[in-house]
Design a protein around this motif. Sequence first.
Motif, PDB file in Angstrom:
ATOM      1  N   ALA A   1       0.820  -1.213   0.000  1.00 25.01           N
ATOM      2  CA  ALA A   1       0.000   0.000   0.000  1.00 25.01           C
ATOM      3  C   ALA A   1       0.850   1.257   0.000  1.00 25.01           C
ATOM      4  CB  ALA A   1      -0.925   0.001   1.219  1.00 25.01           C
ATOM      5  N   ASP A   2       2.102   1.164   0.468  1.00 22.93           N
ATOM      6  CA  ASP A   2       2.934   2.354   0.664  1.00 22.93           C
ATOM      7  C   ASP A   2       4.057   2.516  -0.350  1.00 22.93           C
ATOM      8  OD1 ASP A   2       1.649   3.179   3.135  1.00 22.93           O
ATOM      9  OD2 ASP A   2       2.600   1.442   4.052  1.00 22.93           O
ATOM     10  N   THR A   3       4.187   1.617  -1.302  1.00 24.13           N
ATOM     11  CA  THR A   3       5.362   1.629  -2.173  1.00 24.13           C
ATOM     12  C   THR A   3       5.357   2.842  -3.101  1.00 24.13           C
ATOM     13  OG1 THR A   3       5.194  -0.783  -2.171  1.00 24.13           O
ATOM     14  CG2 THR A   3       6.775   0.200  -3.681  1.00 24.13           C
ATOM     15  N   SER A   4       6.482   3.537  -3.167  1.00 25.82           N
ATOM     16  CA  SER A   4       6.601   4.707  -4.039  1.00 25.82           C
ATOM     17  C   SER A   4       6.794   4.267  -5.485  1.00 25.82           C
ATOM     18  CB  SER A   4       7.798   5.561  -3.613  1.00 25.82           C
ATOM     19  OG  SER A   4       9.018   4.857  -3.853  1.00 25.82           O
ATOM     20  N   ASP A   5       6.537   5.187  -6.418  1.00 22.73           N
ATOM     21  CA  ASP A   5       6.744   4.883  -7.833  1.00 22.73           C
ATOM     22  C   ASP A   5       8.202   4.527  -8.103  1.00 22.73           C
ATOM     23  OD1 ASP A   5       4.098   5.383  -8.285  1.00 22.73           O
ATOM     24  OD2 ASP A   5       4.385   7.348  -9.218  1.00 22.73           O
ATOM     25  N   GLU A   6       9.115   5.234  -7.440  1.00 24.92           N
ATOM     26  CA  GLU A   6      10.536   4.959  -7.649  1.00 24.92           C
ATOM     27  C   GLU A   6      10.888   3.539  -7.214  1.00 24.92           C
ATOM     28  OE1 GLU A   6       9.806   9.268  -7.321  1.00 24.92           O
ATOM     29  OE2 GLU A   6       9.274   7.555  -6.058  1.00 24.92           O
ATOM     30  N   ALA A   7      10.293   3.098  -6.114  1.00 26.79           N
ATOM     31  CA  ALA A   7      10.555   1.741  -5.636  1.00 26.79           C
ATOM     32  C   ALA A   7       9.920   0.702  -6.557  1.00 26.79           C
ATOM     33  CB  ALA A   7      10.034   1.577  -4.214  1.00 26.79           C
ATOM     34  N   LEU A   8       8.737   1.004  -7.090  1.00 24.64           N
ATOM     35  CA  LEU A   8       8.116   0.087  -8.048  1.00 24.64           C
ATOM     36  C   LEU A   8       9.019  -0.109  -9.263  1.00 24.64           C
ATOM     37  CD1 LEU A   8       4.398   1.329  -8.072  1.00 24.64           C
ATOM     38  CD2 LEU A   8       5.289  -0.720  -6.960  1.00 24.64           C
ATOM     39  N   ALA A   9       9.616   0.975  -9.723  1.00 19.49           N
ATOM     40  CA  ALA A   9      10.450   0.916 -10.920  1.00 19.49           C
ATOM     41  C   ALA A   9      11.719   0.099 -10.698  1.00 19.49           C
ATOM     42  CB  ALA A   9      10.812   2.322 -11.372  1.00 19.49           C
ATOM     43  N   ALA A  10      12.126  -0.057  -9.440  1.00 18.94           N
ATOM     44  CA  ALA A  10      13.347  -0.806  -9.136  1.00 18.94           C
ATOM     45  C   ALA A  10      13.070  -2.242  -8.714  1.00 18.94           C
ATOM     46  CB  ALA A  10      14.119  -0.091  -8.027  1.00 18.94           C
ATOM     47  N   SER A  11      11.809  -2.645  -8.690  1.00 18.58           N
ATOM     48  CA  SER A  11      11.420  -3.951  -8.163  1.00 18.58           C
ATOM     49  C   SER A  11      11.745  -5.085  -9.123  1.00 18.58           C
ATOM     50  CB  SER A  11       9.915  -3.952  -7.888  1.00 18.58           C
ATOM     51  OG  SER A  11       9.434  -5.256  -7.635  1.00 18.58           O
ATOM     52  N   GLY A  12      11.782  -6.286  -8.559  1.00 17.58           N
ATOM     53  CA  GLY A  12      11.781  -7.483  -9.379  1.00 17.58           C
ATOM     54  C   GLY A  12      10.372  -7.776  -9.864  1.00 17.58           C
ATOM     55  N   THR A  13      10.240  -8.747 -10.756  1.00 22.53           N
ATOM     56  CA  THR A  13       8.941  -9.040 -11.354  1.00 22.53           C
ATOM     57  C   THR A  13       8.836 -10.511 -11.703  1.00 22.53           C
ATOM     58  OG1 THR A  13       7.447  -8.523 -13.200  1.00 22.53           O
ATOM     59  CG2 THR A  13       9.812  -8.426 -13.654  1.00 22.53           C
ATOM     60  N   THR A  14       7.610 -11.013 -11.757  1.00 21.73           N
ATOM     61  CA  THR A  14       7.388 -12.383 -12.226  1.00 21.73           C
ATOM     62  C   THR A  14       7.204 -12.432 -13.735  1.00 21.73           C
ATOM     63  OG1 THR A  14       4.977 -12.254 -11.936  1.00 21.73           O
ATOM     64  CG2 THR A  14       6.277 -13.004 -10.045  1.00 21.73           C
ATOM     65  N   CYS A  15       7.204 -11.282 -14.399  1.00 19.80           N
ATOM     66  CA  CYS A  15       7.001 -11.239 -15.849  1.00 19.80           C
ATOM     67  C   CYS A  15       8.330 -11.423 -16.563  1.00 19.80           C
ATOM     68  CB  CYS A  15       6.367  -9.915 -16.269  1.00 19.80           C
ATOM     69  SG  CYS A  15       4.821  -9.522 -15.420  1.00 19.80           S
ATOM     70  N   ARG A  16       8.371 -12.383 -17.468  1.00 22.84           N
ATOM     71  CA  ARG A  16       9.628 -12.738 -18.110  1.00 22.84           C
ATOM     72  C   ARG A  16      10.193 -11.610 -18.959  1.00 22.84           C
ATOM     73  NH1 ARG A  16      10.621 -18.267 -21.628  1.00 22.84           N
ATOM     74  NH2 ARG A  16      12.825 -17.936 -22.060  1.00 22.84           N
ATOM     75  N   ASN A  17       9.329 -10.798 -19.527  1.00 21.14           N
ATOM     76  CA  ASN A  17       9.801  -9.741 -20.418  1.00 21.14           C
ATOM     77  C   ASN A  17      10.281  -8.509 -19.663  1.00 21.14           C
ATOM     78  OD1 ASN A  17       7.225  -8.965 -19.541  1.00 21.14           O
ATOM     79  ND2 ASN A  17       6.902  -7.709 -21.360  1.00 21.14           N
ATOM     80  N   GLY A  18      10.317  -8.585 -18.330  1.00 24.88           N
ATOM     81  CA  GLY A  18      10.808  -7.455 -17.550  1.00 24.88           C
ATOM     82  C   GLY A  18       9.751  -6.440 -17.182  1.00 24.88           C
ATOM     83  N   ASP A  19       8.497  -6.691 -17.539  1.00 25.07           N
ATOM     84  CA  ASP A  19       7.400  -5.801 -17.168  1.00 25.07           C
ATOM     85  C   ASP A  19       7.282  -5.761 -15.646  1.00 25.07           C
ATOM     86  OD1 ASP A  19       5.022  -4.456 -16.787  1.00 25.07           O
ATOM     87  OD2 ASP A  19       3.761  -5.985 -17.730  1.00 25.07           O
ATOM     88  N   ARG A  20       7.469  -4.583 -15.056  1.00 27.36           N
ATOM     89  CA  ARG A  20       7.381  -4.434 -13.602  1.00 27.36           C
ATOM     90  C   ARG A  20       6.004  -3.945 -13.156  1.00 27.36           C
ATOM     91  NH1 ARG A  20      12.870  -2.862 -14.570  1.00 27.36           N
ATOM     92  NH2 ARG A  20      14.328  -4.097 -13.308  1.00 27.36           N
ATOM     93  N   SER A  21       5.045  -3.972 -14.053  1.00 30.96           N
ATOM     94  CA  SER A  21       3.691  -3.553 -13.686  1.00 30.96           C
ATOM     95  C   SER A  21       3.127  -4.478 -12.617  1.00 30.96           C
ATOM     96  CB  SER A  21       2.776  -3.577 -14.912  1.00 30.96           C
ATOM     97  OG  SER A  21       3.245  -2.699 -15.908  1.00 30.96           O
ATOM     98  N   SER A  22       2.124  -3.973 -11.898  1.00 34.81           N
ATOM     99  CA  SER A  22       1.437  -4.779 -10.891  1.00 34.81           C
ATOM    100  C   SER A  22       0.017  -5.052 -11.356  1.00 34.81           C
ATOM    101  CB  SER A  22       1.409  -4.051  -9.546  1.00 34.81           C
ATOM    102  OG  SER A  22       0.777  -4.857  -8.565  1.00 34.81           O
TER     103      SER A  22
END
Length: 534
Positions: free
Chosen positions: A107-128
């Motif tokens: 609930a508290d994650t900043s946009d900057e932190a989202l952009a630096a996150s890992g992802t389960t999407c193989r193509n590197g999509d960090r969307s949630s």
Amino acid sequence: MKVSRRPGAARMIAVAVTLAATGAATVYFVSGGGNVTASAQTSLTGYVPIASVAPNVAPPKPRRTFTVDCGTNGNGKFSPDNPVAQPGIKNGAEHVHDFVGNQAITADTSDEALAASGTTCRNGDRSSYFWPVVRIDKGVRSTGDLGATVPTISCPSVRDRLPAVPARLRAGVNRQLAVLDRSLAAANQRIAASRGRIDVRLNKAVIGSLRAQRADAIRKISGMLGRRGLVSLVDCEVSYDGMHAGHGATRSVANQTVSCPSVRDKLPAVDDRTVGRVNRELAALDKQIAKANERLVQAPSDTTVLSTLQTERAATLQRLADAITPRPAGLDALAACTKALPDPSGPRLELPGNTGAIVRPKSVLIEYRGNPAGQVTAMPRFLRALTGDAKPTSRGPANARASWTCSGVTDRLTDKYPICPAGSQVMRVHDFPGCWNGKDIDSANHRAHLAFADARDTCPAGFKAIPQLRISISYDIPRGVQEKGQYALDSFPEENHNPFSDHDDFINVNSDRQMKKITTCLNTGRQCRLSASR
């Protein structure tokens, strides 16, 4: 005693208990058709054989698609947070979501932190991408009763999301923060008039007035600080959490997160010359928390997460204190964090009123779709979007959408839980708006910046076509479970598993390069598919 087989508080059916000759208790559900056993379809008004639903989906038009496979939440990222509809509010959803894609999001994650996150999407999509879980619960559950419950309103904290405030602006910002406090207190006084009942008209009036007051105050704060993105904090929610009274369960060790002391609200006003430096350090703190939360998803038994985080925070807080004159005392005491167990309880991650075993999707298909009427423009990064409405009972049905169907018969959708033919999977199909106002990544009600195209695929005036997101989720649910009404959606307590409360949320964290690939695919007539690793 009145009980309800899921779903719907309005779908109450009486129970008559008789003793059979053997002395065992036999439960009968009384419906319009007379006494029938608990497995009889006639008593399950929230469930419908899909074969009895007439086709109601228009034949698909030729449409280009870009498919991203982000897995089926095999790594078990579950949370009752809703970072789109209730940003900044822990357990804001009061029900559990499946999350795929971005692994740091809370609930508290900043946009900057989202952009630096890992992802389960193989193509590197960090969307949630996230939606309420489906559970199987073979017990007969008591109907939620509002009783003497007093509804309350919760709003995202603005104080905890502000950047450094220059000294010359501190008084003005504080005045607007006081306006936010007073308007929330007044709204809670008004909403208390609906004690023990759900009053849609009053809810709309109170929330609408509160939203307008918060929008004005937050707009003034944004203008003073030159800060974008605060509009996400405007909207508030009515909660009937009193329906949860008396729930008790054993805590779970799954899906822990870190809990760290707030720093922003401890800072004094700062000099204009140091604002940039202070904000960089605050952003670093956000990224450190996001990184630690992601690590707890990937390796929940890692015992070094807290010590590593404390070391990083201590160094950042030291730099933060050094940047401010006069140097604030006590920031070093904010370095230590703890592991916060999630509100969902027990090995099945149950919440009050949301019980049973979570069903993992058999498949999740994420499609970005082109517009048959013309070309699409790129989504802006960090765009927030939602579809459906989690609260059609307390907010009205205007934004709710039928989403349920079965594989092999997707020419029809229903607002009830489907009973599928043998060999067919239960499906949820969530279509997001495909039109954008061209300027905002969010809006006060989290909807106004986006719109659905009309039957001719034309966007409203002032809106432009963007890749239209569709998420299709399929489940292997035994037919016997379907026929007995033993599967249902997690929901807010007042919805009591209403299938019409189905919804889906999305934050676009595709890189500009990745979004360009999507739009190029959709605008040049190609079908593109990228597979996932998990």
